[in-house]
Design a protein around this motif. Sequence first.
Motif, PDB file in Angstrom:
ATOM      1  N   VAL A   3      63.965 -96.595 -78.405  1.00  0.00           N
ATOM      2  CA  VAL A   3      62.759 -96.492 -79.231  1.00  0.00           C
ATOM      3  C   VAL A   3      63.009 -97.165 -80.580  1.00  0.00           C
ATOM      4  O   VAL A   3      63.995 -96.850 -81.252  1.00  0.00           O
ATOM      5  N   ASP A   4      62.143 -98.095 -80.961  1.00  0.00           N
ATOM      6  CA  ASP A   4      62.274 -98.763 -82.263  1.00  0.00           C
ATOM      7  C   ASP A   4      62.012 -97.782 -83.394  1.00  0.00           C
ATOM      8  O   ASP A   4      61.118 -96.933 -83.288  1.00  0.00           O
ATOM      9  N   GLU A   5      62.755 -97.951 -84.473  1.00  0.00           N
ATOM     10  CA  GLU A   5      62.547 -97.066 -85.628  1.00  0.00           C
ATOM     11  C   GLU A   5      61.118 -97.164 -86.153  1.00  0.00           C
ATOM     12  O   GLU A   5      60.517 -96.156 -86.529  1.00  0.00           O
ATOM     13  N   GLY A   6      60.589 -98.353 -86.154  1.00  0.00           N
ATOM     14  CA  GLY A   6      59.238 -98.549 -86.696  1.00  0.00           C
ATOM     15  C   GLY A   6      58.161 -97.828 -85.889  1.00  0.00           C
ATOM     16  O   GLY A   6      57.118 -97.465 -86.424  1.00  0.00           O
ATOM     17  N   VAL A  56      69.357 -96.644 -87.335  1.00  0.00           N
ATOM     18  CA  VAL A  56      69.658 -95.636 -86.323  1.00  0.00           C
ATOM     19  C   VAL A  56      70.345 -96.321 -85.134  1.00  0.00           C
ATOM     20  O   VAL A  56      69.774 -97.249 -84.544  1.00  0.00           O
ATOM     21  N   PRO A  57      71.554 -95.899 -84.771  1.00  0.00           N
ATOM     22  CA  PRO A  57      72.272 -96.537 -83.660  1.00  0.00           C
ATOM     23  C   PRO A  57      71.515 -96.403 -82.330  1.00  0.00           C
ATOM     24  O   PRO A  57      70.701 -95.493 -82.151  1.00  0.00           O
ATOM     25  N   ASN A  58      71.851 -97.289 -81.406  1.00  0.00           N
ATOM     26  CA  ASN A  58      71.195 -97.308 -80.096  1.00  0.00           C
ATOM     27  C   ASN A  58      71.273 -95.972 -79.360  1.00  0.00           C
ATOM     28  O   ASN A  58      70.342 -95.599 -78.636  1.00  0.00           O
ATOM     29  N   ARG A  75      68.504 -93.901 -80.372  1.00  0.00           N
ATOM     30  CA  ARG A  75      67.231 -94.523 -80.024  1.00  0.00           C
ATOM     31  C   ARG A  75      66.912 -94.393 -78.526  1.00  0.00           C
ATOM     32  O   ARG A  75      65.747 -94.307 -78.151  1.00  0.00           O
ATOM     33  N   VAL A  76      67.927 -94.349 -77.671  1.00  0.00           N
ATOM     34  CA  VAL A  76      67.617 -94.117 -76.246  1.00  0.00           C
ATOM     35  C   VAL A  76      67.327 -92.635 -75.985  1.00  0.00           C
ATOM     36  O   VAL A  76      66.449 -92.306 -75.184  1.00  0.00           O
ATOM     37  N   LEU A 118      66.660 -85.394 -77.722  1.00  0.00           N
ATOM     38  CA  LEU A 118      67.103 -85.954 -79.005  1.00  0.00           C
ATOM     39  C   LEU A 118      67.386 -84.835 -80.008  1.00  0.00           C
ATOM     40  O   LEU A 118      68.445 -84.807 -80.643  1.00  0.00           O
ATOM     41  N   GLU A 119      66.439 -83.909 -80.125  1.00  0.00           N
ATOM     42  CA  GLU A 119      66.622 -82.789 -81.061  1.00  0.00           C
ATOM     43  C   GLU A 119      67.842 -81.939 -80.691  1.00  0.00           C
ATOM     44  O   GLU A 119      68.616 -81.529 -81.551  1.00  0.00           O
TER      45      GLU A 119
END
Lengths: 134, 134, 134, 134, 134, 134
Positions: free
Chosen positions: B4-7, B29-31, B34-35, B43-44
Amino acid sequence: VRPVDEGRAAGRVAAVFEDFKKTRGATAVPNFWRVLATNPDLLELVWSNVKRLMNPECVGRTSKLDPVTREAIALAVSATNGCAYCTNSHTAALKKLGADEETVAEILGIASLFNMTNALADGFQVVPDVKAEW
Amino acid sequence: VRPVDEGRAAGRVAAVFEDFKKTRGATAVPNFWRVLATNPDLLELVWSNVKRLMNPECVGRTSKLDPVTREAIALAVSATNGCAYCTNSHTAALKKLGADEETVAEILGIASLFNMTNALADGFQVVPDVKAEW
Amino acid sequence: VRPVDEGRAAGRVAAVFEDFKKTRGATAVPNFWRVLATNPDLLELVWSNVKRLMNPECVGRTSKLDPVTREAIALAVSATNGCAYCTNSHTAALKKLGADEETVAEILGIASLFNMTNALADGFQVVPDVKAEW
Amino acid sequence: VRPVDEGRAAGRVAAVFEDFKKTRGATAVPNFWRVLATNPDLLELVWSNVKRLMNPECVGRTSKLDPVTREAIALAVSATNGCAYCTNSHTAALKKLGADEETVAEILGIASLFNMTNALADGFQVVPDVKAEW
Amino acid sequence: VRPVDEGRAAGRVAAVFEDFKKTRGATAVPNFWRVLATNPDLLELVWSNVKRLMNPECVGRTSKLDPVTREAIALAVSATNGCAYCTNSHTAALKKLGADEETVAEILGIASLFNMTNALADGFQVVPDVKAEW
Amino acid sequence: VRPVDEGRAAGRVAAVFEDFKKTRGATAVPNFWRVLATNPDLLELVWSNVKRLMNPECVGRTSKLDPVTREAIALAVSATNGCAYCTNSHTAALKKLGADEETVAEILGIASLFNMTNALADGFQVVPDVKAEW
């Protein structure tokens, strides 16, 4: 494979057994070393490795890590590999160095966390960051 | 699985991304994170684990281990599991904490040693010592 | 999961049990095969694999490796995975083939060495040599 | 971690590099040894282990296993651990010893079979046979 | 080890290649099967295993698990072992069966969780409960 | 590391013990949770992970996988890692969910199969297919 009794050890085996007890301040030789003694070459090889990396001051080396950190690494690897004898030994070694149960549990907690993230990184096939910032 | 892109991050994902950057003093944010963001719950969960165990001071906890020891455990586990992304990240983290290449090599040396002894203890089926002295 | 008694085996399970005993010259069926028997399909599948690769002459194949080498591979893998039942079985099989304790210890020594070098190669993230010469 | 160039090696590192090339009849030092060289102690330790177990005739020892069997064990462990650099090296070493692709595939086939049976024995929690007959 | 081209496959290898494409509805044979083809015996063995367990309806068997669960197990094992090729294949297979990215992430999350608890149970040397209630 | 008795649990530890019993409908706390209790932070962390992923309905989440699939993943990972306590727990959990022995055996069969193919893919160093079709 039957462990070699201390009383029956001779030659190179007896020499390693003596060196182990002197280096560690131990009164008996653990089973691990006694089974390795079935092959004296292997016993010498493994003991020289362990002594050099875990008791560096005995071979005139200095380590950049303190003894608790070195045992923490040993325990983390052993828990990751699920080696029962080894986790038992290294837990005992950590306590001998003064680590309490909460510290042992923190080491195991961190080790287990990275078993989780390793499986995730591999499972998601994460590609390296150009510049790792983690 | 596409990172997922930060933007494009929003809501809970954006919140974790922000918290990661603030906690680590990072600009991107490292890959890995982001995955994980493809599943915000995961993620949380993982970030709360990592933050609690690796940045305990940020959640009002104290650790009995110093940051280099904690990263040493992470690297040892990652090398044992052969996780490429992870060994890369933790090597980078250790260098950021001031560890030089010789220290990283010592950590890997100790980790590799216990991969050796683990295989021996398991292979010889060593039974526990009544009283571990190792 | 409860092992299936030889006396209660019937049909396909009894057929595999008979074939195992004939192929190996054994008088009893080990626990491993008796638990697999709870799922006859799985029992047939695993036995056909093991027979084909470990007793190739019984299925009209020839092997490029001798029986001791084949068991050495089995023991090395079992020690690496830390499988207690399996290291026990393959140590017994090696002794039955005439290998003495020193040979078993050499196999375990070599296996443990490459657990060490594997952790180092992965930990240092060594990139392939253009032309491997090791 | 950056590999040490052969041209820049000195002292103990240069000595191991020379010994490696002489022992193996190689014209260049593989990346594995060049990264270990960042910690000369570790380089010496690992090389002395590998030389002793894989080139025993060079240190006045005799092995009960032939060179192909020794490399077969190395490849089986490396495949089990999923170490890419290592499986590559040991496949190359086996070919250099005269093993053809079918032999390499047989070694990998046997190694993979016991990864299967190990997971089954552990998964079914098989208890040891009083007298292993496998 | 060089993969066998589909165009050059003959005899038993060609037969497995055809059966693979028919069973999976595929137009090409993946690299995994093409490298196994260097040893036709091994190719047949592995394909018969995979077909029997993953496409049971093609061999007249019934499975107690649905196809997504079977692939979830495959992905969980592959992530645990850190097998890059395999996690890629099984992620692709899951998507083909209709699983979305969130489902794949949930599978990986659960797999990673039990890598964490496994390391803890082994590290703390937890003894079995008389009556497991977990 | 000694397990914490339920009767002696207080504060946060007692709270997790209660929550565990309520969530699982259990009358006693298994040893796994009782040893984690030596470090209350770790106990809370691991329990919150397990509850979130394995009992998602208790934290207001929905899962895309059914309970048997989730336990199948847990068992597959535990068998792969050779964790005795864990395979025992997850086998018990599967039976409680209504899975019979044949189903457990099928799960272990599939898990073991992919331990085989993982070792093959890694051992043959298979490169990714441009377009995975497996």
